[in-house]
Design an enzyme around this catalytic site. Structure first.
Site, mmCIF file in Angstrom:
data_model
loop_
_atom_site.group_PDB
_atom_site.id
_atom_site.type_symbol
_atom_site.label_atom_id
_atom_site.label_comp_id
_atom_site.label_asym_id
_atom_site.label_seq_id
_atom_site.Cartn_x
_atom_site.Cartn_y
_atom_site.Cartn_z
ATOM 1 N N HIS A 188 -0.179 -52.848 57.989
ATOM 2 C CA HIS A 188 -1.639 -52.843 57.993
ATOM 3 C C HIS A 188 -2.118 -52.153 59.279
ATOM 4 O O HIS A 188 -1.472 -52.253 60.327
ATOM 5 C CB HIS A 188 -2.209 -54.261 57.988
ATOM 6 C CG HIS A 188 -2.302 -54.889 56.635
ATOM 7 N ND1 HIS A 188 -2.144 -56.247 56.431
ATOM 8 C CD2 HIS A 188 -2.553 -54.360 55.414
ATOM 9 C CE1 HIS A 188 -2.289 -56.515 55.143
ATOM 10 N NE2 HIS A 188 -2.537 -55.386 54.514
ATOM 11 N N CYS A 282 -5.241 -60.950 62.077
ATOM 12 C CA CYS A 282 -4.973 -61.283 60.680
ATOM 13 C C CYS A 282 -5.699 -62.561 60.271
ATOM 14 O O CYS A 282 -6.118 -62.706 59.122
ATOM 15 C CB CYS A 282 -3.475 -61.456 60.440
ATOM 16 S SG CYS A 282 -2.523 -59.935 60.468
#
Length: 294
Positions: A188, A282
């Site tokens: 990511h 996150c």
């Protein structure tokens, strides 16, 4: 780097009437988080996950609560979405959507193990009063979509589909910069790049394709270039309010670089959540309201 007590950080803020500190300035933020009540590592969808490695679920909750406390102590607002059983990765709220200018783009996960998180987050955005748009392609929210000033930095290569970037521009009406990720450990964008303020980012050059590295050099000539050792402990999976940067306590080299630039790093230990491939960012979705002038 030692963990900074957020109470100490708060007490160092200037008293009323005192001059503001020089250097970067903080902006109050509104965050969405999800308590890791059902946290586990039961499957493998990224290189960090190992179901054979023991996970202390109680410690994961305690570490998450510490992160939440830091945000509150810094003056930020923290909303919570209810965790659902059977969704151990729901704690990673950043993947639940992208919220800019009071508009929420819902998500479509690549992996079936996380698919049921998407409708839960979408429903939360609706209840919270955001204008919600459904995704046309795989996109994993702020995991791959980061706002930097007026630009949307959009990662692709492992999770979010490149085709999703066109929808970002249509939904949010902001220029989109595609960044190609090439190292599967940094699957990511928010594991390889942190937006520090409207003009500055920190990133790991090795995580990006040559063309993307060139684009980042042009866009952010004064960026902080992180070292691999700090990226490997998820140092770039950090949350900045423009002055205070909450990052894994293990990323002491990056913390020193931040201090040199005038930022205030605050270390937090999320070692249990890192076993699933997650860090402070996150766990944190930024909820951006529509600006009053719009």
């Amino acid at each position: 780097m030692t963990t900074v007590d957020p109470i100490t950080t708060r007490e160092t803020a200037p008293a009323t009437g005192a001059p503001a500190p020089s250097g970067p300035s903080a902006t109050a933020r509104r965050y969405l988080m999800c308590r890791p009540s059902h946290f586990a590592v039961d499957y493998v969808i990224n290189p960090w996950m190992d179901p054979t490695s023991p996970v202390d679920a109680g410690l994961a909750v305690a570490q998450w609560e510490r992160l939440r406390e830091i945000y509150l102590d810094l003056g930020h607002t923290v909303e919570e979405i209810d965790p659902l059983p059977g969704l151990p990765d729901m704690v990673f709220a950043a993947n639940g959507g992208t919220v800019v200018d009071g508009i929420a783009l819902a998500v479509q996960f690549r992996d079936p193990q996380r698919a049921d998180e998407a409708p839960a987050y979408r429903a939360w955005f609706e209840r919270a009063g955001f204008e919600v748009h459904d995704p046309k392609h795989v996109n994993e929210g702020e995991g791959d979509i980061l706002l930097a000033g007026d630009l949307l930095l959009a990662g692709t290569g492992f999770r979010t589909a490149h085709a999703a970037h066109a929808q970002l521009q249509e939904v949010f009406g902001r220029p989109v910069i595609t960044l190609q990720l090439v190292d599967p450990r940094y699957y990511h964008l928010d594991t390889a790049l942190c937006v520090l303020d409207e003009r500055t980012v920190a990133y790991l050059p090795e995580a990006f394709s040559p063309g993307s590295r060139a684009a980042l050099r042009r866009l952010f000539p004064d960026a902080i270039l992180a070292r691999p050792a700090d990226a490997e402990v998820f140092g770039l999976n950090a949350v900045s309010d423009g002055r205070y940067v909450v990052l894994p306590v293990q990323a002491d080299g990056l913390a020193a670089q931040l201090r040199e630039r005038g930022y205030e790093p605050i270390g937090v230990d999320l070692s249990e959540l890192r076993k699933a491939g997650g860090g402070p960012k996150c766990c944190t979705l930024t909820l951006r309201e529509r600006e009053a002038s719009k």
